[in-house]
Design a protein around this motif. Structure first.
Motif, PDB file in Angstrom:
ATOM      1  N   ARG A  24     100.677  60.173  86.696  1.00  0.00           N
ATOM      2  CA  ARG A  24     101.115  61.160  85.690  1.00  0.00           C
ATOM      3  C   ARG A  24     100.466  62.519  85.943  1.00  0.00           C
ATOM      4  NH1 ARG A  24     100.483  56.737  82.338  1.00  0.00           N
ATOM      5  NH2 ARG A  24      98.440  57.463  81.651  1.00  0.00           N
ATOM      6  N   GLU A  78     101.895  64.654  88.958  1.00  0.00           N
ATOM      7  CA  GLU A  78     103.260  65.195  88.885  1.00  0.00           C
ATOM      8  C   GLU A  78     103.294  66.716  88.955  1.00  0.00           C
ATOM      9  OE1 GLU A  78     105.011  63.508  85.384  1.00  0.00           O
ATOM     10  OE2 GLU A  78     105.169  61.519  86.300  1.00  0.00           O
ATOM     11  N   GLU A  79     102.242  67.375  88.558  1.00  0.00           N
ATOM     12  CA  GLU A  79     102.190  68.836  88.561  1.00  0.00           C
ATOM     13  C   GLU A  79     101.384  69.391  89.740  1.00  0.00           C
ATOM     14  OE1 GLU A  79     104.024  70.573  86.399  1.00  0.00           O
ATOM     15  OE2 GLU A  79     104.694  68.616  85.664  1.00  0.00           O
ATOM     16  N   ARG A 125     101.510  63.114  95.238  1.00  0.00           N
ATOM     17  CA  ARG A 125     102.081  62.128  94.328  1.00  0.00           C
ATOM     18  C   ARG A 125     101.436  60.780  94.628  1.00  0.00           C
ATOM     19  NH1 ARG A 125     103.808  66.249  92.838  1.00  0.00           N
ATOM     20  NH2 ARG A 125     105.907  66.855  92.280  1.00  0.00           N
ATOM     21  N   ASP A 133     109.236  58.349  93.762  1.00  0.00           N
ATOM     22  CA  ASP A 133     107.981  57.616  93.617  1.00  0.00           C
ATOM     23  C   ASP A 133     108.164  56.110  93.606  1.00  0.00           C
ATOM     24  OD1 ASP A 133     106.582  60.022  93.490  1.00  0.00           O
ATOM     25  OD2 ASP A 133     106.748  60.131  91.314  1.00  0.00           O
TER      26      ASP A 133
END
Length: 181
Positions: free
Chosen positions: A51, A54-55, A59, A162
């Motif tokens: 999580r 993600e930014e 990944r 992913d």
């Protein structure tokens, strides 16, 4: 170092460090063993890392019980330019068709692929295997023991996803599952 000595933040940091140095996908159990903790704790740490990533430029991808740190798909053009990678090696329509069948039906045999495509697929399978987009997942327990094919982490990276759950739903497969096939 025991699980009692680590708080969740430490576990996440160490999972991230282990994934960073790992050359290949790592099983959740191997991570748990290295951290001397349980698999569920590692699974939770991996989910949180995924999580958070993600930014960022990396990944965390997971396929079954294995995880790997990879670069973000949107960084691909910059990375290719930096590394001097030629992107002209795209997949043929036959390779994409075969790869789609494998992705949605895995594990699947060559005979099953050929029944769907209607043509010999041995050359395409060699190409996909050579590019590490597919791999043998074992052999079918029947006469001739045909190879069962499935996708790899490189497949996920190539398409910038992913997990296989991110593949779009196919109406044909939904119709089959609705009918109990």
């Amino acid at each position: 170092m025991k699980d009692d000595d680590l708080d969740p933040t430490d576990i996440e940091r160490f999972v991230e460090a282990l994934l960073f140095v790992a050359e290949d996908p790592v099983s959740l159990q191997d991570l748990a063993s290295a951290l001397q903790t349980d698999r569920d704790t590692v699974k939770e740490a991996v989910a949180h890392l995924a999580r958070d990533a993600e930014e960022r430029g990396v990944r965390i991808v997971q396929q079954n019980s294995h995880v790997q740190m990879v670069t973000a798909p949107e960084a691909s053009p910059v990375i290719q330019r930096f590394l001097g990678i030629d992107r002209s090696r795209s997949l043929s329509s036959a390779a994409l068709e075969t790869l789609s069948i494998i992705a949605y039906r895995q594990p699947v045999t060559r005979a099953e692929i050929e029944a769907i495509r209607g043509v010999d697929s041995s050359g395409v399978l060699r190409t996909l295997d050579g590019r590490s987009l597919i791999e043998s997942m074992g052999r079918l327990e029947q006469a001739g023991r045909p190879i069962l094919y499935g996708t790899t982490f490189e497949f996920l990276q190539y398409f910038g996803i992913d997990s296989l759950e991110e593949l779009p739903d196919l109406p044909e497969l939904k119709d089959l599952s609705d009918r109990g096939a």
